[in-house]
Design a protein around this motif. Structure first.
Motif, PDB file in Angstrom:
ATOM      1  N   ALA A 346       0.753  -1.311   0.060  1.00  0.00           N
ATOM      2  CA  ALA A 346       0.011  -0.012   0.152  1.00  0.00           C
ATOM      3  C   ALA A 346       0.943   1.336  -0.146  1.00  0.00           C
ATOM      4  O   ALA A 346       1.902   1.146   0.626  1.00  0.00           O
ATOM      5  N   PRO A 347       0.275   2.377  -0.851  1.00  0.00           N
ATOM      6  CA  PRO A 347       1.240   3.607  -0.459  1.00  0.00           C
ATOM      7  C   PRO A 347       0.990   4.365   0.940  1.00  0.00           C
ATOM      8  O   PRO A 347      -0.015   4.200   1.302  1.00  0.00           O
ATOM      9  N   ALA A 358      -2.985   4.992   7.776  1.00  0.00           N
ATOM     10  CA  ALA A 358      -2.820   3.996   6.327  1.00  0.00           C
ATOM     11  C   ALA A 358      -2.063   2.662   6.552  1.00  0.00           C
ATOM     12  O   ALA A 358      -2.692   1.781   6.109  1.00  0.00           O
ATOM     13  N   GLY A 463      -6.604  -1.342  -7.909  1.00  0.00           N
ATOM     14  CA  GLY A 463      -6.545  -0.023  -7.459  1.00  0.00           C
ATOM     15  C   GLY A 463      -5.219   0.407  -7.252  1.00  0.00           C
ATOM     16  O   GLY A 463      -5.170   1.480  -7.252  1.00  0.00           O
ATOM     17  N   LEU A 464      -4.284  -0.754  -6.702  1.00  0.00           N
ATOM     18  CA  LEU A 464      -2.875  -0.287  -6.605  1.00  0.00           C
ATOM     19  C   LEU A 464      -2.243   0.346  -7.796  1.00  0.00           C
ATOM     20  O   LEU A 464      -1.568   1.327  -7.817  1.00  0.00           O
ATOM     21  N   TRP A 466      -3.912   1.885 -10.439  1.00  0.00           N
ATOM     22  CA  TRP A 466      -4.420   3.000 -10.640  1.00  0.00           C
ATOM     23  C   TRP A 466      -3.714   4.016  -9.782  1.00  0.00           C
ATOM     24  O   TRP A 466      -3.510   5.173 -10.181  1.00  0.00           O
ATOM     25  N   TRP A 467      -3.548   3.951  -8.324  1.00  0.00           N
ATOM     26  CA  TRP A 467      -2.736   4.660  -7.616  1.00  0.00           C
ATOM     27  C   TRP A 467      -1.532   5.033  -7.938  1.00  0.00           C
ATOM     28  O   TRP A 467      -1.100   6.295  -8.189  1.00  0.00           O
ATOM     29  N   ARG A 468      -0.842   4.263  -8.618  1.00  0.00           N
ATOM     30  CA  ARG A 468       0.660   4.315  -8.918  1.00  0.00           C
ATOM     31  C   ARG A 468       0.811   4.948 -10.349  1.00  0.00           C
ATOM     32  O   ARG A 468       1.847   5.760 -10.768  1.00  0.00           O
ATOM     33  N   ARG A 470      -1.616   6.919 -11.935  1.00  0.00           N
ATOM     34  CA  ARG A 470      -3.034   7.643 -12.266  1.00  0.00           C
ATOM     35  C   ARG A 470      -2.348   9.111 -12.806  1.00  0.00           C
ATOM     36  O   ARG A 470      -3.031   9.722 -13.752  1.00  0.00           O
ATOM     37  N   GLY A 477      -3.710   4.081 -15.891  1.00  0.00           N
ATOM     38  CA  GLY A 477      -4.376   4.203 -14.611  1.00  0.00           C
ATOM     39  C   GLY A 477      -5.877   4.429 -14.713  1.00  0.00           C
ATOM     40  O   GLY A 477      -6.271   3.644 -13.715  1.00  0.00           O
ATOM     41  N   SER A 480      -7.814   1.216 -15.319  1.00  0.00           N
ATOM     42  CA  SER A 480      -7.597   0.362 -14.003  1.00  0.00           C
ATOM     43  C   SER A 480      -8.107   0.489 -13.009  1.00  0.00           C
ATOM     44  O   SER A 480      -8.814  -0.432 -12.310  1.00  0.00           O
ATOM     45  N   GLY A 481      -8.550   1.823 -12.600  1.00  0.00           N
ATOM     46  CA  GLY A 481      -9.153   2.325 -11.590  1.00  0.00           C
ATOM     47  C   GLY A 481     -10.970   1.783 -11.897  1.00  0.00           C
ATOM     48  O   GLY A 481     -11.710   1.603 -10.755  1.00  0.00           O
TER      49      GLY A 481
END
Length: 798
Positions: A346-347, A358, A463-464, A466-468, A470, A477, A480-481
């Motif tokens: 996780a970020p 987090a 989701g990961l 997308w986060w990385r 986006r 991204g 993916s989201g």
């Protein structure tokens, strides 16, 4: 070399082992190995990598395939039997009470003949001092290892098999004799001395809590404290894991820095301490995972190399599964690795508070399907509560370790340390108690289907992505989201389907396997549920309400009950009802007074009371002191309706024996009759001959297709006249496989056979599931997954 794909492939192979054939696995491994070499020679590294992982999965399957038992294994004996066993204790004895201890015995001889295998034995009475590695001789009553066999509940027999235990036993303490008296191993001496020091210095509840925090020793934890940590969603702090190991390693490194010790010497000292700590607390999966990772990180420090947390996690998984492949299905293994993987992947935002939230959220999201699968629990406040609990637990752990270490040097210094940690423990208990008291702190839900888990895992992974990506690669991204959201919606839809599934119009009566006791679930055609008894419970008893009945109901999609009846006060019927009361709501409508006045109709199914004979007035009494219960029969508690009413009535019976005796409780038990179309059920609780005679004499409506046999098949019940009035085609006996009463009685079995009843028993068949549409009836023996079909309408083709 990235080890994560290798570890995942090996774990997948271990998971597929129950369905794998050795010859197929060997062929797959050899073919993958040859194909990998050929592709490497041609420079096709991507294909070679994929085939290599297939080969690793095949090796995992080979490693996980169950091997046949050797000829001399104790499980090959004709069981059950009483035998003289010589063996050695291969685990530290677990003392549940001063007069009850559980032993793990490596068998050497049985009745003088050489045998092999392990036996888990429960010894009753005050046993002599026992230690790991000690040789003993004992007279044991041996049984095949079995547990409660019900849909959607914990399979204890499979758990024992993963621990290489296939035989269990019971014994009296005076039939057990130590053969030698070795000194306990040093880890056990340290653990015993630590627990003793904690117990002497602190009050009982605080001592038990500190022993849980430091050593994972939770047997002395008060039930209310244990339940509080579970409800608050912070039970993980009582399981020795990476949290403890990181604190311990950090403390050692800090002390070495204060002493101006070099970095490499500090790393060596920390490695020695964490390995010694693992030896003391025991080889739990979470401990092994944390220690392997810590040793690898410290070794990187020692060698001045950069440590890879992902590789350390993967190597830890490979090491544990290579030694103990059965740990793959262990909840501790799954929770430990999933939580750590979630935190690693996780970020993490900057800032202490944001980072703490987090970390907690990442761990909770990663373990969510695991906690639902094994415990049916969703914590709604765990992420927030961890902000207060984790720092307090960290302070208590470090201060407690220092106090325990001081106890080996000076009693006075140790007492000062324990006095310092006591307020922290009180604060921790207060925070947990406040959190546990929050309404809705824990939500109980059905275990998710495998498809829902797959969708959920895919949603987290995308989701990961997308986060990385986006910002840097929005074309990747963005989709993916969107895909992550779609998969999450699908995961939730599949997971909640058992709660939304429309009723199918069939009546089901499920006699659960709760050992020597009764727990019966009646699922009405419109989906409402009535619980009749909840199995055992109470002090020094297994709580069948919490361990069996509740998980069964949740996994069937039932979060509320239309009613719950404890037929009488015996612990094997009403003992588990308190746990059901705490975990379930009861919908209004099906009340005790309704049944007392006459039959209650639920979508065409009629439920009625077959009454006790007392004429005293008054409504239905809740003899457990809780109006939540539909009713618990008390002498004189039920008012008899007028003769000829639609309810099942009994009057004109003999007076009951002395109030409070077991016989009076049995004969005053509530008896229920359920009817749907051509099918009918008589649930006879624990009534005995006098009550049966009264029911027959008053011509109560007893005729039934299915009879839940009274009093577990006791010889004092199921009289010929009663069976003649019932005329059952099917008889179900709820009975424990190791009961000391001789149930079911051979005479009762003969009388049931003479009455023409097809017999089912929970001790052999597990849960017995009877369902009907009013014209046909099916009976499923859950242990064998076998179903018998009966046609009730002689004019219909079934």
């Amino acid at each position: 070399m990235p080890l994560a794909p290798v570890a995942i492939a090996f774990a997948a192979g271990v998971g597929l082992a129950p369905w794998a054939r050795p010859d197929v696995a060997w062929t797959t491994w050899l073919a993958a190995l040859a194909s990998t070499g050929a592709l490497l020679l041609t420079g096709r590294t991507a294909g070679a990598t994929a085939l290599l992982l297939v080969g690793v999965a095949a090796v995992g399957a080979l490693h996980g395939i169950e091997t046949p038992l050797p000829p001399g294994h104790v499980a090959r004996l004709d069981l059950p039997r009483t035998a003289h066993v010589d063996g050695r204790l291969v685990a530290e004895p677990v003392w549940w009470a001063p007069d009850r201890v559980r032993l793990l015995i490596e068998v050497e001889r049985v009745d003088g003949l050489e045998r092999s295998g392990r036996i888990q034995a429960t010894v009753y009475g005050v046993a002599p001092p026992l230690v790991l590695g000690q040789r003993i001789t004992a007279e044991l009553r041996l049984h095949p290892a079995i547990g409660f066999r019900n849909p959607g509940t914990f399979d204890y027999a499979e758990h024992l098999k993963r621990e290489d235990i296939r035989v269990t036993a019971t014994a009296r303490a005076d039939r057990l004799t130590p053969v030698d008296h070795p000194a306990p191993p040093w880890p056990e001496r340290i653990k015993r001395a630590s627990v003793a020091a904690i117990s002497q210095a602190l009050p009982r509840a605080s001592a038990a809590l500190l022993a849980g925090l430091l050593l994972g020793e939770r047997t002395a934890l008060p039930p209310e404290l244990d339940e509080g940590f579970r409800r608050a969603g912070v039970y993980h702090v009582l399981a020795v894991s990476g949290f403890n190991v990181v604190l311990l390693a950090a403390a050692v490194l800090a002390l070495c820095r204060l002493a101006r010790v070099g970095r490499r010497v500090s790393a060596v000292a920390a490695i020695v301490v964490v390995v010694g700590f693992a030896a003391v607390v025991g080889p739990e999966p979470s401990v092994l995972r944390a220690v392997v990772m810590a040793v690898l990180v410290l070794a990187a420090l020692l060698l001045e190399r950069e440590a890879s947390v992902t590789n350390s996690l993967a190597l830890a998984a490979l090491a544990i599964l290579a030694i103990r492949p059965g740990d793959l299905l262990d909840p501790g293994f799954q929770l430990s690795f999933a939580a750590t993987a979630g935190i690693v992947a996780a970020p993490m935002p900057r800032g202490v508070i944001a980072g703490a939230i987090a970390v907690s959220a990442a761990a909770q999201l990663a373990v969510l399907p695991i906690t639902l699968t094994h415990f049916n629990q969703l914590s709604t406040i765990g992420v927030v509560v961890n902000l207060g609990v984790v720092p307090l637990a960290g302070v208590a752990t470090v201060a407690g370790l220092l106090a325990v270490a001081a106890s080996f040097l000076s009693a006075g210094a140790a007492q000062i340390g324990f006095d310092a940690v006591w307020p922290v423990l009180l604060a921790l208990r207060a925070v947990v108690a406040l959190a546990a008291a929050v309404p809705g702190a824990v939500v109980y839900l059905p275990a998710p289907h495998g498809v829902a888990i797959a969708f959920y895992a895919g949603a987290l992974a995308l989701g990961l992505v997308w986060w990385r990506l986006r910002a840097e690669r929005p074309r990747v991204g963005g989709p993916s989201g969107a895909a992550a959201l779609i998969l999450l919606v699908l995961a939730v839809a599949v997971a909640v389907w058992p709660l939304l599934r429309p009723p199918d119009g069939r009546l089901r009566v499920i006699v659960l396997d709760v050992g020597q006791g009764d727990a019966i679930v009646v699922e009405a055609p419109d989906g409402r549920v009535l619980l009749v008894d909840a199995g055992t419970g109470g002090p020094m008893r297994l709580d069948a309400g919490a361990r069996v009945v509740a998980p069964f109901l949740w996994n069937r999609g039932h979060l509320r009950l239309a009613g719950a009846i404890a037929t009488h006060q015996d612990a094997d019927h009403a003992g588990g009802m308190e746990s059901i009361r705490r975990r379930f709501g009861v919908a209004p409508g099906l009340e005790a007074e309704t049944l007392a006045r006459g039959p209650h109709w639920i979508a065409g199914a009629m439920i009625s009371l077959v009454r006790p004979w007392s004429r005293a007035g008054g409504g239905v009494a809740g003899s457990l002191g809780d109006p939540w219960l539909l009713g618990v029969a008390q002498p004189g508690a039920l008012e008899t309706p007028a003769r000829g009413s639609a309810a099942s009535v009994v009057d004109e019976g003999p007076r009951h024996p002395a109030a409070g005796s077991r016989r009076s409780r049995n004969d005053e038990a509530i008896v229920l009759r359920v009817e749907y179309g051509l099918a009918s059920f008589l649930l006879a609780s624990d009534i005995e001959a006098a009550r049966e005679q009264a029911l027959v004499a008053t011509r109560s409506p007893l005729a039934a297709t299915v009879l839940k046999v009274a009093h577990h098949g006791s010889r004092t019940s199921s009289t010929p006249a009663f069976l003649g009035a019932v005329g059952p085609a099917i008889a179900v006996i709820s009975v424990g496989p190791r009961n000391p009463y001789g149930h079911p009685d051979p005479g009762v079995l003969e009388r049931l056979a003479a009455a023409g009843a097809r017999l089912y028993r929970t001790d052999r068949d597990g849960a017995v599931i009877v369902e009907t549409d009013g014209r046909t009836l099916t009976v499923t023996r859950w242990a064998a997954r076998a179903t018998d079909r009966f046609c009730l309408d002689p004019e219909a083709i079934c």
